[in-house]
Design a protein around this motif. Structure first.
Motif, PDB file in Angstrom:
ATOM      1  N   ARG A  10       0.755  -1.254  -0.188  1.00  0.00           N
ATOM      2  CA  ARG A  10      -0.001   0.170   0.127  1.00  0.00           C
ATOM      3  C   ARG A  10       0.741   1.268   0.149  1.00  0.00           C
ATOM      4  O   ARG A  10       1.756   1.399  -0.664  1.00  0.00           O
ATOM      5  N   ARG A  11       0.235   1.991   0.713  1.00  0.00           N
ATOM      6  CA  ARG A  11       0.904   3.425   0.635  1.00  0.00           C
ATOM      7  C   ARG A  11       2.010   3.718   1.591  1.00  0.00           C
ATOM      8  O   ARG A  11       2.055   2.836   2.643  1.00  0.00           O
ATOM      9  N   ARG A  12       3.088   4.122   1.322  1.00  0.00           N
ATOM     10  CA  ARG A  12       4.240   4.107   2.108  1.00  0.00           C
ATOM     11  C   ARG A  12       4.212   5.009   3.029  1.00  0.00           C
ATOM     12  O   ARG A  12       3.377   6.133   3.253  1.00  0.00           O
ATOM     13  N   ARG A  13       4.937   4.770   4.314  1.00  0.00           N
ATOM     14  CA  ARG A  13       4.841   6.026   5.619  1.00  0.00           C
ATOM     15  C   ARG A  13       5.864   7.159   5.050  1.00  0.00           C
ATOM     16  O   ARG A  13       6.912   6.997   4.291  1.00  0.00           O
ATOM     17  N   THR A  14       5.415   8.378   5.338  1.00  0.00           N
ATOM     18  CA  THR A  14       6.349   9.510   5.372  1.00  0.00           C
ATOM     19  C   THR A  14       6.634  10.200   6.823  1.00  0.00           C
ATOM     20  O   THR A  14       5.538  10.265   7.309  1.00  0.00           O
ATOM     21  N   VAL A  15       7.304  10.615   7.270  1.00  0.00           N
ATOM     22  CA  VAL A  15       7.646  11.554   8.512  1.00  0.00           C
ATOM     23  C   VAL A  15       7.929  12.864   8.190  1.00  0.00           C
ATOM     24  O   VAL A  15       9.242  13.065   7.420  1.00  0.00           O
ATOM     25  N   VAL A 122      10.284   2.948  -5.992  1.00  0.00           N
ATOM     26  CA  VAL A 122      10.012   3.692  -4.905  1.00  0.00           C
ATOM     27  C   VAL A 122       9.047   2.999  -4.084  1.00  0.00           C
ATOM     28  O   VAL A 122       8.113   2.113  -4.749  1.00  0.00           O
ATOM     29  N   GLY A 123       8.633   3.260  -2.860  1.00  0.00           N
ATOM     30  CA  GLY A 123       7.535   2.622  -1.946  1.00  0.00           C
ATOM     31  C   GLY A 123       7.891   1.801  -1.151  1.00  0.00           C
ATOM     32  O   GLY A 123       8.666   0.827  -1.481  1.00  0.00           O
ATOM     33  N   ALA A 124       7.333   1.847   0.273  1.00  0.00           N
ATOM     34  CA  ALA A 124       7.869   0.537   1.018  1.00  0.00           C
ATOM     35  C   ALA A 124       9.262   0.638   1.264  1.00  0.00           C
ATOM     36  O   ALA A 124       9.897  -0.522   1.412  1.00  0.00           O
ATOM     37  N   LEU A 131      11.765   8.581   4.403  1.00  0.00           N
ATOM     38  CA  LEU A 131      11.398   9.657   5.176  1.00  0.00           C
ATOM     39  C   LEU A 131      11.586  10.955   4.425  1.00  0.00           C
ATOM     40  O   LEU A 131      10.749  12.073   4.709  1.00  0.00           O
ATOM     41  N   PHE A 132      12.217  10.957   3.067  1.00  0.00           N
ATOM     42  CA  PHE A 132      12.225  12.242   2.329  1.00  0.00           C
ATOM     43  C   PHE A 132      11.174  11.800   1.155  1.00  0.00           C
ATOM     44  O   PHE A 132      11.758  12.385  -0.190  1.00  0.00           O
ATOM     45  N   HIS A 133      10.165  11.148   1.116  1.00  0.00           N
ATOM     46  CA  HIS A 133       9.262  10.866   0.077  1.00  0.00           C
ATOM     47  C   HIS A 133      10.093  10.439  -1.135  1.00  0.00           C
ATOM     48  O   HIS A 133       9.818  10.554  -2.426  1.00  0.00           O
ATOM     49  N   GLY A 152       5.083   1.024 -11.132  1.00  0.00           N
ATOM     50  CA  GLY A 152       4.431  -0.342 -10.241  1.00  0.00           C
ATOM     51  C   GLY A 152       3.394   0.074  -9.387  1.00  0.00           C
ATOM     52  O   GLY A 152       3.137   1.294  -9.353  1.00  0.00           O
ATOM     53  N   ASN A 153       2.861  -0.553  -8.773  1.00  0.00           N
ATOM     54  CA  ASN A 153       1.798  -0.425  -7.860  1.00  0.00           C
ATOM     55  C   ASN A 153       2.207   0.684  -6.469  1.00  0.00           C
ATOM     56  O   ASN A 153       1.709   1.331  -6.277  1.00  0.00           O
ATOM     57  N   HIS A 154       3.669   0.334  -6.212  1.00  0.00           N
ATOM     58  CA  HIS A 154       4.222   1.317  -5.314  1.00  0.00           C
ATOM     59  C   HIS A 154       4.289   2.598  -5.712  1.00  0.00           C
ATOM     60  O   HIS A 154       4.079   3.563  -4.871  1.00  0.00           O
ATOM     61  N   GLU A 155       4.461   3.080  -7.016  1.00  0.00           N
ATOM     62  CA  GLU A 155       4.664   4.298  -7.305  1.00  0.00           C
ATOM     63  C   GLU A 155       3.044   5.101  -7.042  1.00  0.00           C
ATOM     64  O   GLU A 155       3.307   6.410  -7.122  1.00  0.00           O
ATOM     65  N   PHE A 156       2.069   4.270  -6.811  1.00  0.00           N
ATOM     66  CA  PHE A 156       0.758   5.064  -6.185  1.00  0.00           C
ATOM     67  C   PHE A 156       0.507   5.045  -4.807  1.00  0.00           C
ATOM     68  O   PHE A 156      -0.392   5.459  -4.511  1.00  0.00           O
ATOM     69  N   ASP A 157       1.590   4.736  -4.075  1.00  0.00           N
ATOM     70  CA  ASP A 157       1.240   4.910  -2.711  1.00  0.00           C
ATOM     71  C   ASP A 157       0.993   6.083  -2.182  1.00  0.00           C
ATOM     72  O   ASP A 157       0.023   6.332  -1.287  1.00  0.00           O
ATOM     73  N   GLU A 158       1.392   7.064  -2.729  1.00  0.00           N
ATOM     74  CA  GLU A 158       0.876   8.655  -2.566  1.00  0.00           C
ATOM     75  C   GLU A 158       0.237   9.135  -3.458  1.00  0.00           C
ATOM     76  O   GLU A 158      -0.013  10.329  -3.351  1.00  0.00           O
ATOM     77  N   GLY A 159      -0.258   8.571  -4.271  1.00  0.00           N
ATOM     78  CA  GLY A 159      -1.291   9.089  -5.203  1.00  0.00           C
ATOM     79  C   GLY A 159      -0.657   9.519  -6.554  1.00  0.00           C
ATOM     80  O   GLY A 159       0.770   9.565  -6.781  1.00  0.00           O
TER      81      GLY A 159
END
Length: 602
Positions: A10-15, A122-124, A131-133, A152-159
């Motif tokens: 799914r979507r990745r964590r960002t801080v 990118v993603g996961a 941490l830096f998107h 890939g699917n993870h390229e859409f984690d943040e839309g």
């Protein structure tokens, strides 16, 4: 049945930032040599002669990097190599410092060389990138001289908007700029032929790209799996439509042909499962493609013969096979595992007379990204620079472990630990919470006892926890009847999950038998499902903790989207951190769960 792996998520964590050619390979050779009437290579320029008819084009490829800039740890940083005597050995692999060196050495002497990727760059991602998107990963890929990749699917984690920013550049809309210089974006095109804007019906990014040199033209079409909405949060794919992979590739292959581009490679973020985990396993034995299964097989069999090679991904598997195209002719299909542990070297022999690839001469092999070569200094500098920014957050200790806690297996110790953490947090929110379930695809890595940096053996840092759970899901509570809970377990292994089960990781107290000798929902032995030793009552109500992805019915487990009395809690990594701090110390570290809550019958 082998352990069930779930590489996607799914979507990745960002801080928000708080402080300013090693190894012999899997060979998928289609046939022996070029026609005897002509030799491959470019020649005769000094004498004014025309180039020879056949020109070898080197295609280097990899997939599913997932922001792993530093060498991955544990099993995620190793590959298995099959030996001549039938035994296997493991080899430490991965890390962009080494990947850069291997790719640069492979390109040496090859004037016609292309580097392509199969999505999920990118993603996961580990903390240094996530941490830096994932700006550090795009910067690294630019330095690797990547020419093109599919989404890939993870390229859409943040839309889609964030994906467009990674392509075009610019500072993050909420986190801003991390350095004095504005993020420049990718120097290479992301291809998204089958991802359409719902309103316009057009691809959100370029559908294809053509590489050209001295009259040689090779077209690339990029697609992601059609089921991306099923493995990404709804917010990440909002406003998007994902079309069939085969139909999309065939459509754009015709368009490229009309433009005079007859040599075509498809970059497909969907993959297969070889019969062996060894990267050099011969998946063409006894016949072409006999040693591989999964979605990519049907896709490959239906993609137009106009496409000359398929670079795939998503399943994190390693293979270099041939699968017959619709005309019955063998065509190379490759995947380079994940996390930058392998790269694929494919030779495409271009026929200048026809403008097409001489398919009978195509050969392909996977190579290990060993850590015995010199590090690429530019990548070392890049990692050091971003680690300096991440250190104030990433180096904080959040727990202590007595041994490795792996993430492998149908039921994994790491998955169980996360489920236990979510159950404990759920009980804080509501003492009536009964159990927790964790999706296997959300467990991105295990925890290793050996220190990665200066923190000391057994210390779990925030960065390591971030690598395990990078998606920033929330912990949600919902009520289900016992009958619904049984149905949830059955949906792990039936319906859309029948061919590739997604076994939820159970919290302590939930036990049952999984009979893999049966099919579909019958794999769940209903009478064996118990909570704290008591059979599940179909009419009773159970309070269940899951993450927000599962609470929305993710991974095809739709019944989890039908819960009632919802309560949304904190971030899932925060729940894990709380659990580790409460249940471990330097003198009393936590031990790996036994992973014996599911009894598996094979």
């Amino acid at each position: 049945m082998p352990a069930i792996s779930q590489p996607h998520h799914r979507r990745r964590r960002t801080v928000r930032l708080l402080a300013a050619a090693a190894g012999l390979a899997t060979v998928g050779a289609l046939a022996a040599a070029l026609p005897s009437t002509a030799a491959a290579g470019e020649s005769g320029k000094s004498g004014g002669k025309a180039p020879s008819r056949y020109q070898d084009v080197q295609l280097l490829s990899f997939n599913d990097l997932h922001g792993n800039l530093e060498p991955p740890s544990g099993s995620s940083g190793r590959v298995t190599e099959l030996q001549a005597d039938g035994t296997t050995k493991t080899i430490d692999a991965g890390g962009v410092e080494y990947l850069a060196t291997h790719l640069r050495e492979a390109r040496a002497g090859n004037k016609y060389s292309i580097t392509a990727a199969g999505g999920d760059m990118v993603g996961a991602s580990p903390l240094i990138s996530g941490l830096f998107h994932d700006e550090p990963t795009i910067e690294a890929l630019n330095g690797l001289d990547l020419d093109v990749t599919s989404v890939g699917n993870h390229e859409f984690d943040e839309g889609a908007k964030e994906l467009a920013r990674l392509q075009k550049g610019g500072c993050h809309p909420t986190a801003g700029c991390y350095t004095d210089e504005e993020f420049e974006g990718a120097n290479f095109p992301y291809l998204a032929a089958n991802v359409l804007n719902e309103k316009t019906g057009k691809p959100i990014l370029k559908p294809y790209w053509v590489w050209k040199k001295n009259g040689v033209k090779v077209g690339f079409i990029g697609v992601t799996l059609e089921d991306t909405p099923g493995v990404v949060s709804a917010e990440g794919v909002k406003g998007l439509k994902f079309k069939d992979e085969v139909q999309t590739i065939n459509k754009y292959a015709k368009e490229l042909q009309r433009q005079g581009v007859k040599s075509i490679v498809a970059l497909i973020h969907e993959g297969g499962a070889p019969a062996s985990a060894s990267y050099n396993y011969d998946c063409d034995a006894p016949g072409a493609g006999d040693g591989i299964s999964g979605p990519i097989v049907d896709i490959a069999k239906n993609i137009t013969p106009q496409v000359d090679a398929l670079v795939t991904g998503h399943t994190h598997a390693a293979y270099a096979c041939t699968i017959n195209d619709p005309a019955g002719n063998p065509r190379t299909v490759t995947s380079a595992a994940s996390f930058g542990r392998l790269y694929t070297d494919t030779t495409l022999t271009y026929d200048r007379w026809t403008g097409d690839i001489a398919r009978t001469a195509v050969k392909s092999a996977n190579h290990v990204v060993t850590r015995t070569v010199a590090k690429a200094t530019d990548m070392t500098e890049l990692i050091s620079r971003w680690n300096t920014l991440a250190a104030p957050i990433g180096n904080r200790a959040i727990g202590y472990i007595s041994a490795d806690i792996p993430s492998t297996g149908t039921e994994s110790p790491m998955g169980d630990l996360i489920a236990d953490a979510q159950l404990a947090y759920g009980k804080q929110l509501d003492p009536e919470t009964d159990l927790a379930l964790m999706n296997p695809g959300g467990v991105r890595a295990g925890l290793t006892y050996a220190a990665k940096g200066t923190e000391g053996d057994g210390v779990v840092t925030y960065a390591e926890g971030f690598t395990v759970q990078p998606f920033s899901n929330t912990v949600n509570l919902q009520d289900f009847t016992g009958a619904q809970l049984i149905k949830v377990l059955q949906e792990q292994v039936s319906g859309s999950n029948a061919a590739s089960p997604k076994i939820l990781q159970p919290s302590s107290g939930l036990t049952y038998t999984l009979d893999l000798t049966k099919t579909g929902a019958d794999r769940i032995v209903v009478d064996s499902v118990k909570l704290n030793g008591t059979a599940i009552d179909p009419a009773a109500t159970y309070r269940v903790a899951t993450n927000s992805f599962l609470a929305g019915g993710g991974d095809g487990i739709t019944t989890l989207g039908l819960g009632t009395n919802d309560l949304v809690g904190t971030d899932d990594l925060a729940a894990l951190e709380q659990y580790l701090l409460a249940n471990s110390s330097a003198t009393s570290p936590i031990a790996p769960p036994a992973a014996n809550r599911i009894t598996i019958v094979k």
